[in-house]
Design a protein around this motif. Structure first.
Motif, PDB file in Angstrom:
ATOM      1  N   LYS A   1      -8.807  -4.727   6.290  1.00 39.77           N
ATOM      2  CA  LYS A   1      -7.692  -5.671   6.350  1.00 39.77           C
ATOM      3  C   LYS A   1      -7.129  -5.922   4.952  1.00 39.77           C
ATOM      4  O   LYS A   1      -7.884  -6.070   3.980  1.00 39.77           O
ATOM      5  N   ASN A   2      -5.804  -5.966   4.891  1.00 42.00           N
ATOM      6  CA  ASN A   2      -5.124  -6.271   3.629  1.00 42.00           C
ATOM      7  C   ASN A   2      -4.991  -7.791   3.507  1.00 42.00           C
ATOM      8  O   ASN A   2      -4.125  -8.406   4.125  1.00 42.00           O
TER       9      ASN A   2
ATOM     10  N   SER B   1      -4.533  -9.185   0.541  1.00 41.94           N
ATOM     11  CA  SER B   1      -3.870  -9.447  -0.744  1.00 41.94           C
ATOM     12  C   SER B   1      -2.514 -10.105  -0.496  1.00 41.94           C
ATOM     13  O   SER B   1      -2.123 -10.355   0.650  1.00 41.94           O
ATOM     14  N   SER B   2      -1.783 -10.318  -1.567  1.00 43.29           N
ATOM     15  CA  SER B   2      -0.497 -11.013  -1.463  1.00 43.29           C
ATOM     16  C   SER B   2       0.687 -10.063  -1.354  1.00 43.29           C
ATOM     17  O   SER B   2       1.836 -10.514  -1.331  1.00 43.29           O
ATOM     18  N   ALA B   3       0.433  -8.750  -1.294  1.00 44.92           N
ATOM     19  CA  ALA B   3       1.546  -7.796  -1.259  1.00 44.92           C
ATOM     20  C   ALA B   3       1.176  -6.603  -0.383  1.00 44.92           C
ATOM     21  O   ALA B   3       0.003  -6.209  -0.306  1.00 44.92           O
ATOM     22  N   PRO B   4       2.173  -6.016   0.274  1.00 44.11           N
ATOM     23  CA  PRO B   4       1.901  -4.811   1.060  1.00 44.11           C
ATOM     24  C   PRO B   4       1.637  -3.619   0.145  1.00 44.11           C
ATOM     25  O   PRO B   4       1.990  -3.644  -1.043  1.00 44.11           O
ATOM     26  N   VAL B   5       1.023  -2.579   0.705  1.00 48.25           N
ATOM     27  CA  VAL B   5       0.723  -1.385  -0.092  1.00 48.25           C
ATOM     28  C   VAL B   5       1.220  -0.145   0.644  1.00 48.25           C
ATOM     29  O   VAL B   5       1.171  -0.070   1.868  1.00 48.25           O
ATOM     30  N   GLU B   6       1.738   0.808  -0.144  1.00 47.57           N
ATOM     31  CA  GLU B   6       2.070   2.108   0.440  1.00 47.57           C
ATOM     32  C   GLU B   6       0.799   2.912   0.662  1.00 47.57           C
ATOM     33  O   GLU B   6       0.675   3.635   1.638  1.00 47.57           O
ATOM     34  N   TRP B   7      -0.114   2.764  -0.272  1.00 49.61           N
ATOM     35  CA  TRP B   7      -1.434   3.369  -0.115  1.00 49.61           C
ATOM     36  C   TRP B   7      -2.429   2.619  -0.991  1.00 49.61           C
ATOM     37  O   TRP B   7      -2.064   2.002  -1.988  1.00 49.61           O
TER      38      TRP B   7
ATOM     39  N   ARG C   1      -8.130   7.207   1.466  1.00 51.18           N
ATOM     40  CA  ARG C   1      -6.965   6.345   1.288  1.00 51.18           C
ATOM     41  C   ARG C   1      -6.531   5.740   2.617  1.00 51.18           C
ATOM     42  O   ARG C   1      -6.684   6.354   3.675  1.00 51.18           O
ATOM     43  N   VAL C   2      -5.946   4.538   2.499  1.00 46.16           N
ATOM     44  CA  VAL C   2      -5.298   3.861   3.617  1.00 46.16           C
ATOM     45  C   VAL C   2      -3.837   3.691   3.240  1.00 46.16           C
ATOM     46  O   VAL C   2      -3.527   3.298   2.108  1.00 46.16           O
ATOM     47  N   THR C   3      -2.922   3.984   4.159  1.00 43.87           N
ATOM     48  CA  THR C   3      -1.493   3.954   3.827  1.00 43.87           C
ATOM     49  C   THR C   3      -0.744   2.923   4.663  1.00 43.87           C
ATOM     50  O   THR C   3      -1.151   2.569   5.774  1.00 43.87           O
ATOM     51  N   ASN C   4       0.378   2.463   4.056  1.00 45.77           N
ATOM     52  CA  ASN C   4       1.334   1.575   4.740  1.00 45.77           C
ATOM     53  C   ASN C   4       0.640   0.392   5.411  1.00 45.77           C
ATOM     54  O   ASN C   4       0.686   0.217   6.629  1.00 45.77           O
ATOM     55  N   LEU C   5       0.024  -0.416   4.586  1.00 41.60           N
ATOM     56  CA  LEU C   5      -0.713  -1.569   5.109  1.00 41.60           C
ATOM     57  C   LEU C   5      -0.046  -2.849   4.612  1.00 41.60           C
ATOM     58  O   LEU C   5      -0.054  -3.153   3.413  1.00 41.60           O
ATOM     59  N   HIS C   6       0.566  -3.588   5.535  1.00 39.40           N
ATOM     60  CA  HIS C   6       1.246  -4.833   5.170  1.00 39.40           C
ATOM     61  C   HIS C   6       0.240  -5.968   5.026  1.00 39.40           C
ATOM     62  O   HIS C   6      -0.918  -5.862   5.439  1.00 39.40           O
ATOM     63  N   VAL C   7       0.710  -7.053   4.466  1.00 40.59           N
ATOM     64  CA  VAL C   7      -0.146  -8.220   4.247  1.00 40.59           C
ATOM     65  C   VAL C   7      -0.635  -8.759   5.594  1.00 40.59           C
ATOM     66  O   VAL C   7       0.151  -8.963   6.519  1.00 40.59           O
ATOM     67  N   GLY C   8      -1.937  -8.969   5.696  1.00 39.60           N
ATOM     68  CA  GLY C   8      -2.529  -9.512   6.915  1.00 39.60           C
ATOM     69  C   GLY C   8      -2.811  -8.472   7.990  1.00 39.60           C
ATOM     70  O   GLY C   8      -3.428  -8.796   9.009  1.00 39.60           O
ATOM     71  N   GLU C   9      -2.365  -7.242   7.786  1.00 38.20           N
ATOM     72  CA  GLU C   9      -2.595  -6.196   8.785  1.00 38.20           C
ATOM     73  C   GLU C   9      -3.945  -5.515   8.564  1.00 38.20           C
ATOM     74  O   GLU C   9      -4.500  -5.538   7.462  1.00 38.20           O
ATOM     75  N   SER C  10      -4.433  -4.888   9.635  1.00 36.98           N
ATOM     76  CA  SER C  10      -5.701  -4.144   9.576  1.00 36.98           C
ATOM     77  C   SER C  10      -5.464  -2.711  10.026  1.00 36.98           C
ATOM     78  O   SER C  10      -4.529  -2.423  10.787  1.00 36.98           O
TER      79      SER C  10
END
Length: 210
Positions: free
Chosen positions: A145-146, A148-154, A175-184
């Motif tokens: 789960k992300n 953090s305070s910002a989404p990540v491309e990877w 690697r994990v890609t395209n993970l928005h804040v609060g998403e798993s």
């Protein structure tokens, strides 16, 4: 010329017959079967008798079928028991310990370990984490789960595993890609080589992100 009239003529009676009567059978004489002539059966009685005969034939056919099926099942069961008995006779004797008591082998090694929650660093967390032995090594599964305070491309992580001597016995980067804040996102990564019960220590660390 003198007329002669017999006594029977004069009396008006008939003369006794000269035919021979059949001899009477004595009570002790055996009766032959061919002398017995059965009376003809009525039509209704004959039909009823025929119906009964047909019913009996059907019943015998059904019983023969049932007996055949039972015999087939018994034969199959006997063959199975004979095979088991043969296998038991061929089996090696049970091992005996040094004390003379039957040897009890140790339980098989544990293949799956439940971890639960693990903080990976930089706001990322693994949930429902577990690892287990597979054909290729040890698979780590769960969710990342992300937080953090910002989404990540990877985002890149590394799994490292150690044995009881704290020696590194395997590692895997992923690697994990395209993970928005609060998403798993699902985690399913395999460290090739070691089996799960070899691992005495493990780490999943955050390395870098986009």
């Amino acid at each position: 010329m003198a007329l002669s009239v017999s006594y029977f003529e004069a009396a008006g009676a008939e003369e006794p017959s000269t035919e021979k009567l059949p001899p009477e059978k004595s009570p002790s004489e055996e009766v032959k079967l061919e002398d017995l002539k059965p009376e003809p059966l009525g039509d209704m009685f004959g039909i009823k008798l025929l119906e009964k005969i047909i019913e009996l034939e059907d019943a015998f056919k059904y019983l023969a079928k049932e007996v055949g099926q039972i015999n087939e099942k018994l034969t199959k069961r006997i063959d199975e028991l004979e095979e088991k008995l043969t296998n038991l006779e061929k089996a090696p004797p049970a091992p005996v310990s040094a004390t003379g008591e039957p040897y009890t082998p140790p339980p098989p090694p544990q293949k799956r370990f439940e971890v639960g929650e693990l903080h990976l660093g930089s706001g990322f967390t693994a949930y429902n984490l577990a690892y287990e032995t597979t054909e290729k090594g040890t698979a780590f599964t769960g969710e990342i789960k992300n937080g953090s305070s910002a989404p990540v491309e990877w985002v890149e992580f590394e799994i490292t595993v150690f044995d009881e001597d704290n020696k590194l016995i395997g590692a895997k980067r992923f690697r994990v890609t395209n993970l928005h804040v609060g998403e798993s996102t699902p985690l399913d990564e395999t460290v090739k080589g070691p089996e799960a019960h070899w691992i005495k220590k493990y780490e999943i660390q955050f390395l870098r992100r986009s």
